[in-house]
Structures are given as C-alpha cells and as structure tokens.
Design an enzyme around this catalytic site. Structure first.
Site, short mmCIF file in Angstrom:
data_model
loop_
_atom_site.label_atom_id
_atom_site.label_comp_id
_atom_site.label_asym_id
_atom_site.label_seq_id
_atom_site.Cartn_x
_atom_site.Cartn_y
_atom_site.Cartn_z
N CYS A 1 34.26 51.58 44.33
CA CYS A 1 34.02 51.41 45.77
C CYS A 1 35.14 52.05 46.57
O CYS A 1 36.18 52.41 46.03
CB CYS A 1 34.00 49.95 46.12
N ARG B 1 32.55 57.52 47.44
CA ARG B 1 32.91 56.59 46.36
C ARG B 1 31.79 55.58 46.08
O ARG B 1 31.90 54.76 45.16
CB ARG B 1 34.19 55.83 46.72
N TRP C 1 29.98 50.65 45.29
CA TRP C 1 29.29 51.26 44.17
C TRP C 1 29.20 50.14 43.13
O TRP C 1 30.15 49.82 42.45
CB TRP C 1 30.09 52.44 43.64
N ASN D 1 37.65 46.74 44.79
CA ASN D 1 37.21 47.89 44.02
C ASN D 1 37.69 47.67 42.58
O ASN D 1 38.87 47.44 42.37
CB ASN D 1 37.83 49.16 44.62
N GLY D 2 36.75 47.67 41.64
CA GLY D 2 37.13 47.46 40.25
C GLY D 2 36.22 46.47 39.56
O GLY D 2 35.12 46.20 40.03
N GLU E 1 25.99 71.69 24.76
CA GLU E 1 26.56 71.26 26.03
C GLU E 1 27.52 72.33 26.59
O GLU E 1 27.50 72.64 27.78
CB GLU E 1 27.27 69.91 25.86
N LYS F 1 26.91 74.18 30.18
CA LYS F 1 27.89 74.15 31.26
C LYS F 1 28.18 75.58 31.73
O LYS F 1 28.25 75.85 32.92
CB LYS F 1 29.16 73.50 30.73
N GLU G 1 25.20 76.96 33.73
CA GLU G 1 25.00 76.33 35.03
C GLU G 1 25.93 76.88 36.10
O GLU G 1 25.50 77.08 37.24
CB GLU G 1 25.26 74.81 34.92
N HIS H 1 18.85 82.88 10.73
CA HIS H 1 17.39 82.81 10.73
C HIS H 1 16.80 83.48 11.98
O HIS H 1 15.71 83.14 12.40
CB HIS H 1 16.92 81.36 10.62
N LYS I 1 21.48 67.78 42.00
CA LYS I 1 22.17 66.75 41.21
C LYS I 1 21.17 65.81 40.54
O LYS I 1 21.29 65.51 39.36
CB LYS I 1 23.11 65.95 42.13
N1 GLU Z 1 32.73 44.96 40.77
C1 GLU Z 1 32.56 45.01 42.19
C2 GLU Z 1 31.08 44.95 42.57
O1 GLU Z 1 30.22 45.25 41.81
C3 GLU Z 1 33.21 46.27 42.74
C4 GLU Z 1 32.58 47.50 42.18
C5 GLU Z 1 33.50 48.75 42.07
O2 GLU Z 1 34.56 48.83 42.63
O3 GLU Z 1 33.09 49.71 41.38
O4 GLU Z 1 30.76 44.58 43.63
#
Ligand code: GLU
Length: 612
Positions: free
Chosen positions: A2, A27, A76, A102-103, A485, A489, A492, A508, A607
């Site tokens: 996030c 993010r 995220w 975030n995390g 791969e 790459k 692309e 072959h 994407k």
């Molecule tokens: N784990 C938290 C959530 O899902 C934060 C997500 C993140 O920072 O990626 O809300």
C-alpha cells in the site's frame, strides 16, 4: 504494497493527503481512505472502487471539515477483500484511534483471537486491524501514543510501515517501520511522512529515511526518532534533487528496472509466514483441505505468457518432489480441446492480474468438469481468486511495467512452496529434505540480490551483441522453461527474433537455421544436464553460432566453449530458474535500452489481457 501519507501542522491537510494518494496509486488502489484531526475529533472517509478509489474518495471528501493534520492510505489488499470495510484507516472500538498500515502482520490470527476474547469488536477482515485494538489497550493503561505503538509492535511479527493518529493528541502522528518503506519530510512548521518521496516532494525541503525497527513522532515543529526499544536515534537524510517523474520511478530510469530491483523484496514478502512452528507448510489463504491436496492424482497447470513458463517450472518441481503427474496447458488451448478431467484432479490457474481471460475461462471449464481449482495470482479478490476453490497469493506488489519481472519469480516460489506442501502431505520427501529445500528457498532473495548487483557485466555483453537479429535460447530440464522465458522477454521489449528450445530438440529441425550471426543463449545451471547441453553448444558452434552461456560461478568448462558468459551464483537445479530468469531480464533490458526502446510500453502489448 500500500501507499501511506501523513501531515501535521498544515493549515489545510486534506488536499495534501488526497494529492499524495493520487501519486501513491501506483502502489495499489483496491481502496483509499483518510483520517483527519478536525475540531478535537477524528473525521474518517474511505472508498473502495478499484482504479477509481482515490477519485471517489476525493468526491466523498467534499463535505470534510478543515483539519491541520491527518493520514491517508491507498490499499493493495493482502488480507481481506478490497471492499470498504477493509479499507484503511482502521479504528479501535471507540474510534479514538485511526491507523494505516503497509505490510503484513504475520501473527494477526492469534492476536485477533486474544483481542476477541477480551471483548474487542472487529470491523474488517484485515491483518492490520489488530494493531488498532492492541493500541487501544495500551492507551487504556495510560501509556502515551508512542509508547503504546512501541508496545504493540514488540508483539508483532511481519512487515509494517504504520502510522497512527489519536483524537486526544491533536497535531501528532506516530509512525514506525519494519521492512515496508517510510520517509519523513520536513518544512517550515509542517512535518510529513510517506511511503516514498514523490507523494510529498512538493511540500518538503528535507527528507529523512526511517530504518527498520525505528519509530518517529511527528509534530508541526519536526520529528523525534527512537528505536522500538525507546533509544534515541538520528535519521539519515536523503538528498533529493529529482523532478516528479524521476521520483515516481524511485530514481530508476523506468518501471521495469525499478520492478527488477524490487525482486528480492517481492520474494521475501511472498515467502513470509509459509511455515508453521511444527515445520508444516501453511497457506493461510488456501481454502482446500489437506485431504483434497493429498488425494490429487493429477495436477494440471493452465496459464499464458510468462505465467505459462512458471507453470512449466512447477511441473518439474511437483513431479520431482511430490511424485504426482503434471500437465501444463496453454490456457487458450485447454478449454477448446475437450480436456479429460476427473474429480481428483487439481487444476491450477496462474496469472499475475487474476483477470487473464484465457486462464479464467480455462479454470471455469475445469471447475465445470469437476476438478478442484486453485488460482495463483498477485491480486487479492481478482476474478480468478474469487472463482477458484482456493487461492495462493504472490505478494510481489503492483507491477506497472507491461513485461512481467517480479511477478514471475514470485509465482515460481509460490508454486515451488506448493510442490513442497504436496510432498509433505504425500510423504514423498523426508521432513529433513523438505526443511533443507525450504531453507534453500529462503535464501533465494539473497541470490537474486547478488544477480542484480552484477548488472554492469550483463549490460556490457548486451552492448557487444547489440546488432544481433536472431537468438535461440537453449535449456535442458528446468532450464528449458527458463530458455522460453528468456526468449519471450527479449522478444517483448527488443522486437528481435528469439526462440526458446529444449537443448536436445534443436537437431530435430531448428539447427537448419543456425549460421554465423545467430546467437545461442545456453542455460547451463542444471549440473546434472550440463554435459549434454555442452554437446549441443558444440553442435551450434561448429555451424558458426555465437554462444552466450548462463553458468554457475567458476564453471571453467562452460567458459572454455562460450564466447560470452553471464555468471550467476550456484543454486539447487530446481531453484535455478529464479536466478537465471533475473539475469535474462537484465540482458533483454539492456539490449532494449541499447536500441533506444521504451521498455515499459512495448508495442502491441497490454499489461492485462482481458480479451480472448
Ligand atoms: N495487510 C494490509 C491489508 O491487507 C496491508 C496490505 C499491504 O500493505 O500490502 O490491508
């Protein structure tokens, strides 16, 4: 991954927070939210509407009071669907505290259970919310906000950049960091924090880096910093002379190089919290039972593009470690060829976005035919994640560059971890062997960091081969998907002709195309098959090809027959695609840059492919 932002001491904090969130959208944008200190109370607004989350939040905020400080978040999702209830900021039971994060809080489940038992009410399914309630308890014991956060974080395992405001402490933000990024910015009478510099670039004159296990208290006059144990520390200053666009790429030339550089962190996040204290591999997002996994008689992986290559790597790992037969299918072919599916089949769809239409439809077909269906994706609650019986998330963070880099290596580690889980359940590997392989996987982020540090050597080979028009990538065993791969790459982003082949297959047919001027890239990191591939190298060299090898450090036998060598650290054969793929990304990147091409926006490609 996030984005977070905060400001104290501004005459009008809200526009600063909202503009910062727009810049942090890269993010994540599952939801967006703010909490403002206004008239001795906290005012909170949140919105969850995919790519439109920040825009809708801005609409919602039209009726907001004026506040001098506040925090903002763009999410995220990792734990809990991307709806409004899971949007940050999260509050404690009395809505006195607002908190953004975030995390990932690894031990959120046990903390939540304890808090529920003590009477707390949870409003979300996130891992984050436990922090708000635990803080509430320390506040109730009379600790100040900073000490409450320190005490909370001492109990937490995992990764965090976290920021908190409290209705009873106007014009104060307390924030702390472990693993996830956090920057403090200062200006005259105003103090800021953010996940990265661009979010606050226009407002600050000086920037400071919060390091792991440090906590900062922000007031309009500036900040004080301590460790999580309370010892005073000085933050290192970050010298910033970037314009906004450079800043958004974090100082990198483009998103591709930024995302390549993020690979060690993406792998660490993806591997986080996968092993229980008894050694069992656990996937907390998995919704199929151990029994369903154990009785699988066949595994079919369906995917497209780079994800198809990671699925091929998984075939080698699952068959070798778990001794289950594996089919890998191009998703767009699978559903039209009347596949034979039984109810003991496990069908795994692999897609970064979780929206790839071909993979989604292939999975739907497998489900209709009675298989247990698992999605491997980077996006929480994506169409595939919702439609599958179970989901395994890669935690690579948002990928902006059209070509896949960090999502590729993250998919490989998730699939290989699943292969080990299948082996555990089926008893095909001893506990000692499983734990040896798990610790080998845990050291992959360091190996990838080592490969990234060797970029200059790869760049100089790319410069020397700049005029090449034809490439053949050869590999054997698990080096074969790596060859596919590497070739993809290169195609692309450089628009040069490149094909991937199993080394033994060349004679072959395709050998007819080998002539002077053709470059053969040989992936020689599977020691058991190296000699055979060295023979294939002799075959192409005698027809005039130039040979570029990818080889383990110190492989003199390879150096003796190659024109160029990209050296990589030695790994277990089945883990080698993780390092080799990174070296080949760098090669393609530098060939493309040498040709003056925009690596982030390759022609004709998108994407997320949502048309058949
Ligand atoms: N784990 C938290 C959530 O899902 C934060 C997500 C993140 O920072 O990626 O809300």
């Amino acid at each position: 991954m996030c984005g977070i932002i905060g400001v104290v001491g501004s005459p009008d904090a809200l526009p600063i927070l909202l503009e910062g969130l727009e810049r942090l959208e890269y993010r994540g944008y599952d939801s967006a939210g703010v909490a403002l200190h206004a008239a001795d109370a906290l005012w909170r607004a949140r919105s969850a509407d995919g790519t439109e989350s920040v825009r809708h939040l801005i609409d919602t905020c039209r009726s907001a009071p004026t506040g001098t400080s506040g925090i903002g978040h763009t999410r995220w999702a990792t734990h809990g669907a991307p709806g409004e209830a899971n949007a940050h900021p999260h509050a404690d039971c009395s809505a006195t505290i607002a908190l953004i994060h975030n995390g990932i809080i690894e031990n959120h489940a046990e903390l939540r259970e304890e808090l529920l038992a003590r009477g707390h009410h949870f409003a979300s399914a996130t891992d984050t919310e436990v922090l708000a309630h635990r803080l509430e308890e320390f506040r109730a014991q009379g600790l100040d906000l900073a000490e409450s956060l320190r005490s909370t974080l001492r109990e937490v395992r995992g990764a965090f950049a976290v920021a908190v405001v409290d209705a009873n402490e106007p014009d104060v933000i307390v924030a702390a960091r472990r693993v996830s990024p956090l920057i403090v910015g200062t200006a005259d009478g105003e103090t800021y924090l953010a996940s990265d510099v661009p979010a606050i670039l226009d407002h600050c004159t000086r920037f400071f880096i919060v390091e792991d296990d440090q906590l900062v208290v922000l007031t309009p006059q500036g900040y004080t910093a301590t460790t999580l144990d309370g010892d005073a520390v000085t933050l290192n200053e970050l010298l910033v002379d970037w314009d906004l666009e450079t800043a958004q790429k974090g100082g990198y030339e483009d998103f591709m190089s930024k995302e390549m550089a993020e690979q060690p962190d993406a792998l660490r996040a993806t591997l986080l919290n996968r092993v229980a204290s008894n050694g069992d591999i656990t996937f907390d997002e998995m919704r199929v039972s151990d029994e369903q996994l154990r009785r699988a008689t066949k595994v079919t992986l369906v995917a497209c593009g780079s994800s198809y290559h990671t699925a091929l790597v998984a075939k080698y790992a699952i068959e070798k470690w778990a001794r289950v037969a594996v089919d890998v299918d191009i998703a767009s072919e699978y559903r039209y060829r009347d596949p034979i599916v039984s109810e003991n089949d496990l069908v795994i769809g692999v897609s970064q976005s979780g929206e790839t239409i071909d993979t989604f439809l292939a999975m739907a077909e497998a489900k209709r035919l009675g298989a247990t269906v698992v999605a491997v994706t980077n996006v929480v609650d994506s169409s595939m994640a919702r439609a599958a019986d179970a989901v395994l998330y890669t935690r690579a963070g948002m990928e902006i560059c059209v070509v896949a880099t960090k999502s590729v290596v993250s998919q490989i580690v998730v699939l290989e971890t699943l292969a080990l889980r299948l082996a555990q359940l089926r008893g095909t590997l001893s506990p000692v062997e499983v734990s040896r392989l798990l610790s080998a996987l845990q050291s992959v982020p360091e190996f990838v960091a080592d490969v990234l540090a060797r970029e200059d050597a790869v760049a100089s080979i790319a410069r020397e081969l700049a005029a090449t028009r034809d490439y053949f990538f050869l590999g054997r065993g698990v080096g074969f998907p790596t060859a596919l791969e590497g070739a993809l790459k290169l195609k692309e982003i450089t628009y040069v002709h490149a094909e991937g082949y199993p080394g033994g297959e060349l004679k072959h047919g395709p050998l007819a195309l080998i002539e002077p001027g053709v470059v053969v890239v040989a992936i020689l990191t599977d020691d058991a098959l190296k000699e055979k591939l060295l023979s294939n190298i002799a075959e192409v060299k005698s027809r005039g090809a130039t040979v570029l090898s990818v080889a383990h450090d110190g492989s003199l036998d390879v150096a003796a027959v190659s024109d160029y060598v990209i050296w990589v650290p030695a790994t277990e054969a089945l883990l080698s695609p993780l390092v080799d793929a990174v070296a080949l990304q760098q090669f393609a990147y530098h060939v493309a840059r040498g040709r003056g091409l925009n690596v982030d926006r390759p022609r004709n490609l998108a994407k997320t492919v949502t048309v058949e």
